[in-house]
Design a protein around this motif. Sequence first.
Motif, PDB file in Angstrom:
ATOM      1  N   ALA A  20      -3.575   3.755   1.713  1.00  0.00           N
ATOM      2  CA  ALA A  20      -3.639   3.808   0.290  1.00  0.00           C
ATOM      3  C   ALA A  20      -4.374   5.229   0.336  1.00  0.00           C
ATOM      4  O   ALA A  20      -4.486   5.716  -0.825  1.00  0.00           O
ATOM      5  CB  ALA A  20      -5.234   3.157   0.319  1.00  0.00           C
ATOM      6  N   GLU A  21      -5.823   5.968   0.655  1.00  0.00           N
ATOM      7  CA  GLU A  21      -6.023   6.915   0.318  1.00  0.00           C
ATOM      8  C   GLU A  21      -4.797   8.149   0.152  1.00  0.00           C
ATOM      9  O   GLU A  21      -5.369   8.950  -1.269  1.00  0.00           O
ATOM     10  CB  GLU A  21      -6.835   7.290   1.471  1.00  0.00           C
ATOM     11  N   LEU A  24      -3.479   7.104  -3.136  1.00  0.00           N
ATOM     12  CA  LEU A  24      -4.739   7.215  -4.304  1.00  0.00           C
ATOM     13  C   LEU A  24      -4.460   8.562  -4.722  1.00  0.00           C
ATOM     14  O   LEU A  24      -4.625   9.768  -6.384  1.00  0.00           O
ATOM     15  CB  LEU A  24      -5.852   6.515  -3.982  1.00  0.00           C
ATOM     16  N   VAL A  27      -1.632  10.170  -7.039  1.00  0.00           N
ATOM     17  CA  VAL A  27      -1.855   9.614  -8.262  1.00  0.00           C
ATOM     18  C   VAL A  27      -2.525  10.376  -9.125  1.00  0.00           C
ATOM     19  O   VAL A  27      -2.099  11.138 -10.069  1.00  0.00           O
ATOM     20  CB  VAL A  27      -2.059   8.118  -8.234  1.00  0.00           C
ATOM     21  N   GLU A  82      -3.498  -4.741   2.174  1.00  0.00           N
ATOM     22  CA  GLU A  82      -4.868  -5.275   1.503  1.00  0.00           C
ATOM     23  C   GLU A  82      -4.856  -7.067   2.201  1.00  0.00           C
ATOM     24  O   GLU A  82      -5.672  -6.473   2.911  1.00  0.00           O
ATOM     25  CB  GLU A  82      -4.509  -5.567  -0.102  1.00  0.00           C
ATOM     26  N   LYS A  85      -5.574  -5.795   5.771  1.00  0.00           N
ATOM     27  CA  LYS A  85      -7.239  -5.792   6.694  1.00  0.00           C
ATOM     28  C   LYS A  85      -7.808  -6.467   6.331  1.00  0.00           C
ATOM     29  O   LYS A  85      -9.144  -6.413   7.301  1.00  0.00           O
ATOM     30  CB  LYS A  85      -6.973  -4.380   5.040  1.00  0.00           C
TER      31      LYS A  85
ATOM     32  N   GLU B 635      -1.299  -5.221 -10.133  1.00  0.00           N
ATOM     33  CA  GLU B 635      -1.682  -5.214  -8.474  1.00  0.00           C
ATOM     34  C   GLU B 635      -1.591  -4.534  -7.500  1.00  0.00           C
ATOM     35  O   GLU B 635      -2.859  -4.777  -7.097  1.00  0.00           O
ATOM     36  CB  GLU B 635       0.008  -5.822  -8.462  1.00  0.00           C
ATOM     37  N   VAL B 636      -1.364  -3.502  -7.647  1.00  0.00           N
ATOM     38  CA  VAL B 636      -1.329  -2.182  -6.422  1.00  0.00           C
ATOM     39  C   VAL B 636      -2.871  -1.684  -7.012  1.00  0.00           C
ATOM     40  O   VAL B 636      -3.858  -1.750  -5.963  1.00  0.00           O
ATOM     41  CB  VAL B 636      -0.674  -1.105  -7.485  1.00  0.00           C
ATOM     42  N   ALA B 639      -5.190  -4.038  -5.282  1.00  0.00           N
ATOM     43  CA  ALA B 639      -4.877  -4.088  -3.693  1.00  0.00           C
ATOM     44  C   ALA B 639      -5.408  -2.684  -2.649  1.00  0.00           C
ATOM     45  O   ALA B 639      -6.274  -2.378  -1.441  1.00  0.00           O
ATOM     46  CB  ALA B 639      -3.501  -3.776  -2.799  1.00  0.00           C
ATOM     47  N   ILE B 640      -5.240  -1.543  -3.490  1.00  0.00           N
ATOM     48  CA  ILE B 640      -6.042  -0.615  -2.911  1.00  0.00           C
ATOM     49  C   ILE B 640      -6.965  -0.497  -2.972  1.00  0.00           C
ATOM     50  O   ILE B 640      -7.971   0.496  -2.512  1.00  0.00           O
ATOM     51  CB  ILE B 640      -4.550   0.966  -4.160  1.00  0.00           C
ATOM     52  N   LYS B 642      -9.169  -2.679  -2.992  1.00  0.00           N
ATOM     53  CA  LYS B 642     -10.100  -3.474  -2.148  1.00  0.00           C
ATOM     54  C   LYS B 642      -9.767  -3.271  -0.571  1.00  0.00           C
ATOM     55  O   LYS B 642     -10.499  -2.611  -0.275  1.00  0.00           O
ATOM     56  CB  LYS B 642      -8.773  -4.652  -1.499  1.00  0.00           C
ATOM     57  N   ILE B 643      -8.779  -2.183  -0.425  1.00  0.00           N
ATOM     58  CA  ILE B 643      -8.585  -0.993   0.637  1.00  0.00           C
ATOM     59  C   ILE B 643      -9.349   0.450   0.460  1.00  0.00           C
ATOM     60  O   ILE B 643     -10.341   0.102   1.542  1.00  0.00           O
ATOM     61  CB  ILE B 643      -7.198  -0.666   1.023  1.00  0.00           C
ATOM     62  N   THR B 644      -9.577   0.677  -0.407  1.00  0.00           N
ATOM     63  CA  THR B 644     -10.364   1.872  -0.163  1.00  0.00           C
ATOM     64  C   THR B 644     -11.812   1.627  -0.868  1.00  0.00           C
ATOM     65  O   THR B 644     -12.851   2.567  -1.122  1.00  0.00           O
ATOM     66  CB  THR B 644      -9.709   3.049  -0.671  1.00  0.00           C
ATOM     67  N   ARG B 645     -12.254   0.462  -0.997  1.00  0.00           N
ATOM     68  CA  ARG B 645     -14.134   0.270  -2.135  1.00  0.00           C
ATOM     69  C   ARG B 645     -13.532   0.140  -2.658  1.00  0.00           C
ATOM     70  O   ARG B 645     -14.902   1.316  -2.822  1.00  0.00           O
ATOM     71  CB  ARG B 645     -14.410   0.291  -0.466  1.00  0.00           C
ATOM     72  N   ARG B 646     -13.158   0.663  -4.025  1.00  0.00           N
ATOM     73  CA  ARG B 646     -13.036   1.203  -4.879  1.00  0.00           C
ATOM     74  C   ARG B 646     -12.880  -0.093  -6.160  1.00  0.00           C
ATOM     75  O   ARG B 646     -12.452  -0.833  -5.995  1.00  0.00           O
ATOM     76  CB  ARG B 646     -12.208   2.520  -4.969  1.00  0.00           C
ATOM     77  N   ILE B 651      -8.730   3.699 -10.742  1.00  0.00           N
ATOM     78  CA  ILE B 651      -7.431   2.994 -10.793  1.00  0.00           C
ATOM     79  C   ILE B 651      -5.797   2.979 -11.133  1.00  0.00           C
ATOM     80  O   ILE B 651      -5.324   3.693 -10.840  1.00  0.00           O
ATOM     81  CB  ILE B 651      -7.158   2.783  -9.176  1.00  0.00           C
ATOM     82  N   GLU B 654      -5.365   5.854 -13.242  1.00  0.00           N
ATOM     83  CA  GLU B 654      -4.865   7.132 -12.699  1.00  0.00           C
ATOM     84  C   GLU B 654      -3.486   7.016 -12.844  1.00  0.00           C
ATOM     85  O   GLU B 654      -2.622   7.238 -13.210  1.00  0.00           O
ATOM     86  CB  GLU B 654      -5.312   7.515 -11.742  1.00  0.00           C
ATOM     87  N   PHE B 655      -3.390   5.498 -12.897  1.00  0.00           N
ATOM     88  CA  PHE B 655      -2.166   4.634 -12.673  1.00  0.00           C
ATOM     89  C   PHE B 655      -1.264   5.056 -13.753  1.00  0.00           C
ATOM     90  O   PHE B 655       0.316   5.964 -13.866  1.00  0.00           O
ATOM     91  CB  PHE B 655      -1.512   3.524 -12.024  1.00  0.00           C
TER      92      PHE B 655
END
Lengths: 368, 713
Positions: A20-21, A24, A27, A82, A85, B635-636, B639-640, B642-646, B651, B654-655
């Motif tokens: 994920a990082e 990110l 992007v 997700e 995880k 959606e992305v 998900a991201i 949640k995974i990266t706790r942001r 996000i 940025e997209f």
Amino acid sequence: MAPRKDAISKKTVAKIEKLAESVLKTVQGGKNPFLDIPVRSLANVTWSDKRRLVELGGQKQKRYFFNVSMAKKFMQTFLVSEACKELIDSGKTTSIRDLYYVTKHTIGDTRQNTFEDQDESDPIIEDLEVTMDSLREELHLFAARKGSMVGPVTIVDTGDTIDLRRMGSGGWSVPSIVEENVITFRKHEAKYVLLIEKDAVWTRFNEDKFWKRNSCIIVQGGGQPPRGVRRLVQRLHRELKLPVYVLVDNDPWGFYIYSVMKQGSINLAYESMRMAVPDARFVGLSSFDKDKYKIPTNVAIKMDDGDNNRAKQMLAYPWFKHARWQNEIQEMVKSGQKYELEALSRRGISFITEEYLPKKLKDKDWLE
Amino acid sequence: MAKASARAAGASRSTARRAKRPQMDLFEDKATPPVVGATPEEAAAPAARPAPARRATAESMAQKQREISVSEFFVKNRHLLGFDNPSKALLTTIKEAVDNSLDACEEAGILPELTLEVHDLALEARRPQDAELTKGEGRFLVVVQDNGPGIVKAQVPKIFGKLLYGSKFHRLKQSRGQQGIGISAAAMYGQLTTGKPIRVTSRVGRKKDAHVFEIQLDTRKNEPVVTHDEALSEWHQEHGTRVELEIVANWQQGQRFVNRYVEHTALANPHATIHYTRPVGAAQRENADRPGNETLSFPRATTELPKEAVEIKPHPHGVELGALMLMAQESKSRDVSGFLQSAFSRVSAGAAADILSHVPWGRKAVKPRQLAENRAMAEALHKAIGETKLMSPPTNCLSPIGDELMRKGLVSFLTVIESEGDEEEGAQLDLDSAGMKSKRAPRAEKAARAEKGKGKGKAEAAAPAPEPVPDAPAEEGVEKIKGHNYFIATVTRSPKVYRGNPFQVEVGLAYGGSWPADKTIELFRFANRVPLLFQRGACGITEGIVKTDWRNYLLSQPKNSLPVGPMALLVHIASVWVPFTSESKEAVAHYPDILKEIQLAAQECGRKLATFIRKRKAEDYQAERRSIFERYIEEVAIAIGKITRRQPGPIKREFLKVAHKVTAAEMAEEEKAALEKGEDEARPAKGKAARGKDQPSPKAKRRARAADEAEEE
């Protein structure tokens, strides 16, 4: 109780976070984010002569987000990541079908769903496995269980000691995850493992207590054996040093089951190392058994086009290049007939357990 | 020929079916006593008994042989004039009156302002709260009023009470009316069905009194009978004519044709304002101005009068032998050369000499009158005319709608169509709900329409509404109407000639918007600005469009059919003499010269369409891309996040930032690919076409059925 993560789980979570990082970061750098996914197709599968395995090649495919045909899959990959995880964090394990429901929802105010059916989510899971080089088990996922086993062996399954000598008529049902942290082997008197293609024939072997008389472990995988069965057979082979015999129908499908058991499948080539038993022996049903064991032709089934095509494909596989295998397959193609294991019952209901297999093993009449 | 006899057969069948109708009896009752003793049946009966072998003698038959007046002929052959049945009669009545009004206004150079009213007499007689529309046949009052020049008092009875009386028959000039039958036929129909005379009020100027007439037709003599004649000292208009007709009609079935006629008339006459009042049942009537009625207005889209149509003399190449002889008889010229020069267009002294050099008697001095008497001489001249090359007839006599006005007409037409929404299936042309809506949102809408009419154009089509992803910029030819984008293209061909008659073809199309994509296109046919609503299949315009290969222009088209696609196609033929297939003026005859022009115009329009569709396809692809990304980014990001706790918000931003950048840069290439792909997709229309032929979609079937109904009526 707050689940304590073991080392593997921690590692897996770290891999997901890294994925994920990295997206990110791409992007934020103003670039089109992508995932590098190893290609899972025949084109990217190689046959390792040395290891006698089907192995995944180095080809990778970039899955971009800003690409009309890839965007959805990209999105789905992250939904699955997700969800996995979260599973690992909460110490739970779930079926891939369950995961499909967990990740399925309608997108925004459209009528489109994140996943339309499970056929869409299953390959995404496999993509994730290869991409992160994590096993399905490590993602806390399992497939629908299939397969059963009995034999002179005692095992420990998540803390419960189970004597596989006393499993009655149904046998022990093989779970999807059979890693060391779930299953360990204890005392055993087995001399070999017999993998039988189908449940009905396995039941005959169990009822006739074949495993008791011949000190073997009998396993069936309900057709093409699932990962759990394959992994367990490999562990029995490696850890207990038991030879593996495969008993399948005399048709291309049966041969392919043997092939997968022996050197892995194309789709799961990345797991061949953990699943395949290159030393597995094909004990029957051979194309030449019909004469040796006097099986009448009226119990044969005519090969159809699908069968013939499959047989021709297999003739080209490197691991079937051996002359004996070529003979075996060509004989089937030539006769245009295939036989199910049950065809042996024509010679008596227990012919297979009392005469056929013992004679085969005694004569060492198998293929490798 | 076959078509004509088929029509005749159909007609006699329908006459037979209707033979016992009361209106026929009514006609018999008021008829004056027959001159010759008995009815045919009675006369035949006695003759039959004494001489069974020979039932009638030449003498007995001679007794029955008598002149038939035009009126009598049309009483029996009403269908030839468009009075086949009560629902069609309603439309024909309205049409004849409106055509006359528009012709009169244009001829006098007045911007037409028409009032058209249909009153359901039974409905209005009832109490408002329980008033229901008359089901089936009933009595209706049709009122058509114009602000035209009016009619001189002495002429009124003949114009409205005599068939084949008028100003338009003997001249060659583009006008709606041609024969001088229409309105008097309507009057006759009204008289036959209700016994009521036609009521005409007319005033020719401020200083003159208005006059009211009630006129009946003496069908035997084809002469008007004035039953009421009164001068009005007060009338609300300085000049104009008001026609009131009571007829038996079927509103229930006929209304959709009337609605369509009014809409289409407004479309082809953007310089006219039409106020249309129609009956409405109690159920739909909350907003009506009068019990039982509601009024719709079609304001003019331009204040420019169409170019005046000029009267021309016939061209020699179009004249037939008999006509030539007749013209020669009436000629006042001293010799044939003079006759040719004065009676025809494009015949100079030189051309006349050229013609005469091909005639055996060319060198002799011949009086035109001699031609009328000597068939052989006339025939020689006729042949010589055909062999001589002459200049084409003058074509400046025509008055097409014109590209610009056709576009304006389409825009205001679509505005009305769009107002109605699509609550009623398959009723795009049904105005039933439009009235309600235009009343609810009146001003703004009209203002917008007027605005569009005035300055419409490329800049205005731009969508000013801010949108999350930038919308495609304004495109040439695209009009945004009520939130729908229509591509409008128009083509006006230069005038051409058929059989010596100048004519001009115009085609306009409105593509996209809310037209259904899976149905046959809407084809609007016009002749001299008059909508043609019936006999679509028999019309030369339809044939011209069917014969055009629309697959070249990216529409699918079943074999021998109109194309399928979200499109309305307007085809207008302007001519000094439009060749109709019948007197009811429902279909244009299939002259090859005319068909060819229609096809050429359609092709020209089609090319514009294809360019647009190709561009649109590429744009659609882009828009689709954008929306895909937008949907998935959400959606992305979650998900991201949640995974990266942001937080997902940043996000997502940025997209989105990358989305604009990446799509702009990377899409260019894919666009090219998509465009090529789009063209490939358009090509296999053939396969689609075959399917369309064998298995029409249910919707297509429904529409086809509606078309059939129109044909029958």
